[in-house]
Design a protein around this motif. Sequence first.
Motif, PDB file in Angstrom:
ATOM      1  N   UNK A  55     -16.100   0.551  -8.408  1.00 14.55           N
ATOM      2  CA  UNK A  55     -15.025  -0.423  -8.167  1.00 14.55           C
ATOM      3  C   UNK A  55     -14.399  -0.899  -9.485  1.00 14.55           C
ATOM      4  N   UNK A  95      -6.077   7.535  -4.255  1.00  6.11           N
ATOM      5  CA  UNK A  95      -6.864   6.739  -3.299  1.00  6.11           C
ATOM      6  C   UNK A  95      -6.503   5.283  -3.492  1.00  6.11           C
ATOM      7  N   UNK A  96      -6.448   4.556  -2.387  1.00  6.54           N
ATOM      8  CA  UNK A  96      -6.246   3.111  -2.475  1.00  6.54           C
ATOM      9  C   UNK A  96      -7.582   2.401  -2.341  1.00  6.54           C
ATOM     10  N   UNK A  97      -7.740   1.350  -3.093  1.00  7.11           N
ATOM     11  CA  UNK A  97      -8.891   0.453  -2.929  1.00  7.11           C
ATOM     12  C   UNK A  97      -8.361  -0.916  -2.530  1.00  7.11           C
ATOM     13  N   UNK A  98      -8.927  -1.458  -1.482  1.00  7.58           N
ATOM     14  CA  UNK A  98      -8.573  -2.797  -1.012  1.00  7.58           C
ATOM     15  C   UNK A  98      -9.809  -3.666  -1.124  1.00  7.58           C
ATOM     16  N   UNK A  99      -9.656  -4.838  -1.680  1.00  9.70           N
ATOM     17  CA  UNK A  99     -10.808  -5.728  -1.778  1.00  9.70           C
ATOM     18  C   UNK A  99     -10.418  -7.183  -1.678  1.00  9.70           C
ATOM     19  N   UNK A 124      -6.110   4.340  -7.308  1.00 10.37           N
ATOM     20  CA  UNK A 124      -7.213   4.982  -8.039  1.00 10.37           C
ATOM     21  C   UNK A 124      -7.013   6.494  -8.122  1.00 10.37           C
ATOM     22  N   UNK A 158       0.822  -1.214   0.000  1.00  8.85           N
ATOM     23  CA  UNK A 158       0.000   0.000   0.000  1.00  8.85           C
ATOM     24  C   UNK A 158       0.854   1.261   0.000  1.00  8.85           C
TER      25      UNK A 158
END
Lengths: 135, 135
Positions: free
Chosen positions: A108, A78-82, A98, A67
Amino acid sequence: MSGFELESRLAADSVFIADGPLSQVRLMDDTRFPWLLLVPRVPGAAEWIDLDGSQQRLLLAELNRVSQLLRAEPGVEKLNIGALGNIVRQLHVHLVGRHAGDAAWPGPVWGSGPMQRFEADALQARAALWRSRLG
Amino acid sequence: MSGFELESRLAADSVFIADGPLSQVRLMDDTRFPWLLLVPRVPGAAEWIDLDGSQQRLLLAELNRVSQLLRAEPGVEKLNIGALGNIVRQLHVHLVGRHAGDAAWPGPVWGSGPMQRFEADALQARAALWRSRLG
């Protein structure tokens, strides 16, 4: 942890970067987003809660490391975690950088349309960059 | 941690269930999925990596607890975990119980169409159930 085998769809859609203490770190073959995967080398794991406490702490450390690097990528806002796994059951955690106006913003990345694969040279160059960061 | 204020959209779309050691646990007002939120009471946090180590460990413990309960819900076959924040910047972690054939399957719940809000009585009943589990 013997018995680990990478699921075929993950193998086809991403390239190996490095082995962390717990997980394979992989780069998604998609030019639209800086997008990495953490795939814990734990046979049979499908959910975060399938990991025991020490495995979770390792995963958390890997997630923090990737990250930080991803947030330092130019253009990442922006970070997206999934961790979804509705299609591929093998536990894998997505980390995606992102920015406003990217190909799926503000939605998403998952289900956002077909991957845009890299040219072979460009994929190798991106992978080499990530290997140098995580090496 | 004074100074925490729940972002207005999160407040409008979910109801308070309980305060964990770090986070507000909230139930999303959407009949389509069993869907909880963890909102760390940390002013200014937008990313997982904005939390320090001890905060991350608390969040992980909360995530484990809610995940176990969610997995035990009738009909839940898969958990989805997401921390996106493209629309609402305040750090919030989604925990969603999924099954084949649900309203967004196999895609993500985020961006999957309008919420289907509960009737007021049904929302209170669901919230009471979650409060009893987490109380």
